[in-house]
Design an enzyme around this catalytic site. Structure first.
Site, PDB file in Angstrom:
ATOM      1  N   ARG A   1     127.745 -53.496  -7.122  1.00 11.96           N
ATOM      2  CA  ARG A   1     128.351 -52.168  -6.995  1.00 11.96           C
ATOM      3  C   ARG A   1     129.406 -52.227  -5.892  1.00 11.96           C
ATOM      4  O   ARG A   1     129.089 -52.509  -4.731  1.00 11.96           O
ATOM      5  CB  ARG A   1     127.307 -51.101  -6.637  1.00 11.96           C
ATOM      6  CG  ARG A   1     127.925 -49.706  -6.409  1.00 11.96           C
ATOM      7  CD  ARG A   1     126.927 -48.738  -5.797  1.00 11.96           C
ATOM      8  NE  ARG A   1     125.813 -48.505  -6.682  1.00 11.96           N
ATOM      9  CZ  ARG A   1     124.591 -48.160  -6.264  1.00 11.96           C
ATOM     10  NH1 ARG A   1     124.334 -48.063  -4.970  1.00 11.96           N
ATOM     11  NH2 ARG A   1     123.625 -47.947  -7.147  1.00 11.96           N
TER      12      ARG A   1
ATOM     13  N   ASP B   1     121.195 -51.054  -1.628  1.00 16.21           N
ATOM     14  CA  ASP B   1     122.310 -50.359  -0.993  1.00 16.21           C
ATOM     15  C   ASP B   1     122.754 -51.072   0.278  1.00 16.21           C
ATOM     16  O   ASP B   1     121.922 -51.654   1.006  1.00 16.21           O
ATOM     17  CB  ASP B   1     121.905 -48.932  -0.622  1.00 16.21           C
ATOM     18  CG  ASP B   1     122.361 -47.912  -1.640  1.00 16.21           C
ATOM     19  OD1 ASP B   1     123.396 -48.139  -2.280  1.00 16.21           O
ATOM     20  OD2 ASP B   1     121.686 -46.877  -1.787  1.00 16.21           O
TER      21      ASP B   1
END
Length: 293
Positions: A171, A123
């Site tokens: 992502r 992330d």
């Protein structure tokens, strides 16, 4: 201004104590943060949805905390079906203590995940961690080629990042933090998102399109067709508890639809950033609270 205020509140321990103490808040949080990770994963998997599971927590200040995070992920992996993903924040693995420590902890999670046919995605966090994030990602890919990374479209260098990531799993999201010189208007962030999306769809990697915006979903579908990507060549990602009907619709159309499932006690910063990322969600959150009153 609302976005800035919400991000400030996300860092306030006093605000956290007040909000977390409300029984109404706890009921609403369960809609967006899995109370029982195993049950949530099973329920989503039965409906044809895939998952990316995040053990909530970040910015640890001690080695023992970082080791505790690793242990939590190793336990989590035993609950996940093949084809699942885990989302990992490097500051939860000790990045503020040492980049090498965070790398070692991430590598341990990658090794355990590979044994269960589960992928790992790193992330993105605060802007001052982004260079370290990509350094750790590049080092991990030497042995774990399928480890993914998040690119945030609100950062001006996001397009360069996408171009440099080549055949990686990426992502793409709008971003839920602040940074000097970052895009702040919705229009600028959306334009940056589309520019990045064009690069990813035309590239050799695996795009993971993380958005709830209907217009951006349509653009992604169109770009996939134009670039000759079949539904197995990319995926959509949405948050647990947000637009579940749209998640089901996309899965029914044959797209890979992955749901980002957060769980754990450290939910407050996560929830406040989600509200800041898309301030209109604040009205949704408040309506949910009122409906419980």
């Amino acid at each position: 201004m609302l976005r800035q205020a919400l991000l400030a509140v996300s860092k306030s321990r006093r605000a956290e104590r007040v909000i977390a103490a409300s029984p109404l808040t706890r009921d609403v949080v369960r809609r967006y943060v899995a109370d029982d990770a195993g049950a949530a994963i099973d329920a989503l998997s039965r409906t044809g949805l895939r998952v990316s599971v995040d053990h909530l927590g970040e910015e640890v200040t001690g080695r023992a905390q970082a080791e505790g995070t690793v242990a939590a992920y190793l336990s989590l992996l035993r609950l996940l079906p093949a084809g699942a993903d885990v989302s990992v924040k490097l500051t939860a693995l000790g990045l503020r203590l040492s980049e090498e420590l965070a790398f070692e902890h991430a590598a341990a999670i990658c090794r355990a995940a590979a044994a269960r046919d589960v992928t790992v995605t790193l992330d993105a966090e605060q802007h001052d961690t982004i260079a370290m994030l990509h350094a750790v990602h590049a080092a991990l890919r030497k042995e774990h080629r399928d480890v993914g990374v998040v690119v945030q479209a609100y950062l001006p260098d996001s397009l360069d990042r996408c171009e440099q990531l080549g055949d990686a799993r990426v992502r793409l999201c709008k971003g839920a933090y602040t940074a000097p010189g970052a895009y702040t208007s919705t229009a600028d962030i959306d334009r940056s998102f589309v520019r990045c999306l064009k690069v990813l769809m035309a590239g050799a990697g695996y795009p993971m399109v993380a958005t709830h915006d209907p217009r951006l979903v349509r653009i992604a579908s169109t770009l996939a067709v134009l670039d000759g990507r079949d539904p197995a060549g990319f995926e959509y990602q949405m948050l647990y508890g947000v637009r579940p009907d749209e998640q089901a619709r996309l899965a029914a159309l044959g797209f890979t639809m992955r749901v980002y499932v957060p769980y754990g006690a450290d939910w407050y910063p996560y929830l406040m950033r989600r509200l800041a990322e898309r301030p209109r969600n604040l009205a949704f959150f408040l309506r949910s609270l009122l409906s419980r009153g």
